[in-house]
Design a protein around this motif. Structure first.
Motif, PDB file in Angstrom:
ATOM      1  N   PHE A 332      18.999 -46.127  18.101  1.00 50.39           N
ATOM      2  CA  PHE A 332      18.548 -45.292  17.147  1.00 50.39           C
ATOM      3  C   PHE A 332      17.077 -44.910  17.973  1.00 50.39           C
ATOM      4  O   PHE A 332      17.106 -43.486  16.946  1.00 50.39           O
ATOM      5  CB  PHE A 332      18.494 -46.103  16.290  1.00 50.39           C
ATOM      6  N   ASP A 440      22.983 -48.217  13.008  1.00 56.89           N
ATOM      7  CA  ASP A 440      22.132 -47.436  12.172  1.00 56.89           C
ATOM      8  C   ASP A 440      21.533 -48.005  10.381  1.00 56.89           C
ATOM      9  O   ASP A 440      20.990 -47.673  10.245  1.00 56.89           O
ATOM     10  CB  ASP A 440      24.100 -47.829  11.026  1.00 56.89           C
ATOM     11  N   LYS A 473      22.509 -38.676  13.444  1.00 58.03           N
ATOM     12  CA  LYS A 473      22.981 -38.866  14.825  1.00 58.03           C
ATOM     13  C   LYS A 473      23.902 -38.323  14.690  1.00 58.03           C
ATOM     14  O   LYS A 473      24.638 -37.819  16.348  1.00 58.03           O
ATOM     15  CB  LYS A 473      24.021 -39.854  13.807  1.00 58.03           C
TER      16      LYS A 473
END
Length: 622
Positions: A332, A440, A473
């Motif tokens: 991430f 996430d 994303k």
């Protein structure tokens, strides 16, 4: 309808509500869907009018078919005449022999039926007939009979006859039929009058209660007006005090005599405590500036600050410990770096709650899109290019407004959410972050604590959260300075906790504000997003790899304190004042404010008590 009449759902010629409901339900079950109570009423009226026409037409059979109105009934059958006769015949008859459908279906009266067990026989004692009421009896109309055209004209049925005594009795009974409805109408009128009188009395009682409530409301409004007047007087006094001290604001120089005069105005009774405060203020000019109210240049700013921001909560800032997330398994962070957010996420600065509140008091967005703030009489205009200097953020790419999802992006919430949730929770009603995959969930934590901070509902998955995570994303570059400014204005206008405290410190540093004499709050471990945050997010390290969920064979690791990152404060960390002296001054100021507030409240309550006592005496006639 006949079934409902036999059940007793038609009383005195009127249908009950339950009767109408049962008829409508029966019709709907029979396939006539869509019918309602009004349809049943209209159909009954049509059938009753047709029956009444036939009933009156064939009430006397002599010469019936010679009547012009009977022509249409020569060849048309009269369907269900017997049922209609049973249903409505009572509406056309009066007298003692009238029987309703309920009377027909009710059991016979057994009061005159006696049994003699001694003589083993049963005697029926009939009721004595009342010959005076015989004339009121109207026989039921016979079934219609039709005369064929082949019938000879000299048959007995065609011969005219004079009215008999029975016919005279019929005329008399017809005259007496009008008396029943008249008396019933009078009874109904009296009943309606009685009901209206009761409603009138009830309305008068309600009016008295409403009048009492209005009196109470008027008293409450009068009390509120007094409170508002007291508040206005207090604010005027506060403004006058600020104006008095603001005259020296241009030079920011306050002599020792000014400090002494201010302490005298505070009316400190303890001379030793007053001497300590005087020495403390002489040694700390920054505190003197705060007491003289140099943060604001206009009365409006002071009023807005006191009304909307004086007690507003400041969100403790978070910063990401980027070296920790540089390890394997944390993808991430690559998405955030591609957005150019690494310098912004790593702002490691203390924050100043009072300055944060002042910042939001005077913050606005100009018509050209610049963020403008006035602090301590100094105007700040943050232009597009200035964001690179402040937080290395570029003012370009997609402009978004918090809470708005542009239609042209074709965002599919269900599809976006399905790419974020774990496989073991697919198909469930997902409302929190516990169902997200590890990266996430870390991305969502960064969003709600650093990029778009909020004061609550951190674990809730909002539509805006899913949308922004979907953009990040998919490497959709976002205009972050524009989004941050919009979020600042949103929190300012909606009484939300105030975010971006460390970013505000960075802005004040860039524009040359002296923060050395301000009371700073240093960042601790609870302000850092790093290794110690993993346990709260249910993320654990197993065999040098981080994964979501604690394995059964895992043991508690030693909770060792890592080295706290040094905070980036230009000119060194702010020097904290002597705790004892600062506490003394704070206690003095707050103690005086609280005492004045309580005295004002006591005075207001005493005034209310006196007004109430005066009203009571006036009502009692004293």
């Amino acid at each position: 309808m006949i079934d409902e009449v036999r059940k007793g759902c038609r009383i005195d010629g009127s249908w009950t509500t339950q009767g109408y409901t049962n008829i409508v339900m029966a019709l709907n079950e029979a396939g006539l869907s869509g019918l309602k109570k009004n349809n049943v009423k209209n159909r009954q009226k049509s059938l009753k009018d047709r029956w009444r026409e036939i009933h009156d037409l064939f009430g006397g059979l002599s010469g019936t078919m010679a009547k012009p109105s009977a022509a249409k009934w020569r060849f048309n059958p009269i369907r269900h005449y017997d049922l209609m006769e049973e249903l409505w015949s009572n509406d056309r008859a009066t007298g003692s022999r009238v029987r309703t459908a309920r009377d027909i279906n009710s059991p016979p009266d057994m009061t005159n039926f006696s049994v003699n067990l001694g003589e083993n026989n049963m005697n029926y004692i009939p009721e004595q007939p009342n010959f005076e009421e015989a004339d009121d009896y109207v026989p039921r109309s016979p079934a219609p009979q039709f005369q064929s055209s082949e019938t000879p004209s000299d048959t007995p049925s065609n011969t005219s006859s004079m009215p008999s005594a029975g016919s005279a009795g019929t005329f008399a009974s017809r005259g007496s039929k009008r008396k029943g409805p008249t008396m019933d109408g009078i009874d109904e009128q009296f009943a309606m009058l009685n009901t209206n009188l009761q409603q009138c009395v009830s309305s008068m009682k309600d009016g008295n209660e409403n009048a009492s409530q209005l009196v109470n409301i008027a008293r409450a409004q009068a009390t509120t007006a007094q409170d508002i007047a007291a508040e206005i007087r207090r604010r005027n006094d506060l403004y006058a005090e600020h104006v008095h001290h603001h005259r020296r604001h241009a030079s920011d120089q306050y002599s020792e005599s000014d400090i002494c005069a201010m302490l005298v105005e505070l009316n400190i009774q303890d001379e030793q405590l007053m001497d300590q405060c005087y020495e403390f203020l002489c040694d700390h000019p920054g505190r003197v500036k705060q007491l003289f109210g140099i943060y604001f240049s206009t009365r409006r700013q002071m009023v807005v600050f006191e009304k909307n921001f004086h007690a507003r909560a400041v969100l403790p800032p978070k910063m990401m410990h980027t070296p920790f997330f540089a390890g394997p398994g944390f993808e991430f962070q690559n998405l955030l770096n591609w957005q150019g957010l690494q310098p912004f996420l790593g702002i490691n600065l203390p924050y100043y709650e009072d300055l944060v509140r002042v910042f939001y008091t005077n913050a606005k967005i100009t018509p050209v899109g610049h963020l403008a703030i006035e602090i301590c009489g100094k105007m700040i205009h943050i232009k597009e290019i200035d964001w690179m200097t402040i937080a290395h953020l570029q003012y370009d790419s997609l402009r978004l407004t918090p809470g708005m999802i542009p239609e042209e992006l074709n965002f599919d919430r269900a599809l976006a959410l399905s790419s974020m949730i774990r496989e073991d929770v697919e198909g469930e009603n997902l409302k929190n972050v516990g169902s997200l995959k590890m990266n996430d969930r870390l991305l969502h934590y960064t969003w709600v604590h650093i990029l778009c901070p909020r004061g609550s509902n951190y674990a809730q998955l909002l539509n805006g959260d899913i949308f922004m995570l979907w953009l990040i994303k998919n490497n959709v570059r976002i205009n972050w300075p524009h989004y941050i400014m919009q979020h600042i204005i949103k929190c300012r206008d909606n009484k939300m906790p105030l975010p971006y405290a460390n970013l505000i410190t960075r802005i004040l540093q860039v524009y040359g504000f002296d923060l050395s004499n301000e009371q700073a709050i240093m960042l601790g471990w609870n302000h850092y997003f790093g290794k110690k945050s993993m346990t709260k997010l249910n993320i654990f390290q197993v065999n040098d790899l981080w994964q979501l969920g604690r394995p059964h064979h895992a043991h508690e690791e030693d909770d060792e304190e890592d080295e706290l990152p040094a905070q980036d404060v230009e000119g060194g960390q702010p020097k904290e004042a002597n705790p004892t002296q600062r506490e003394l001054l704070t206690q003095i100021l707050f103690g005086i404010q609280n005492m004045n507030t309580r005295i004002d409240r006591v005075d207001q309550r005493m005034d209310r008590i006196e007004d109430t006592l005066s009203d009571i005496r006036r009502h009692q006639g004293y």
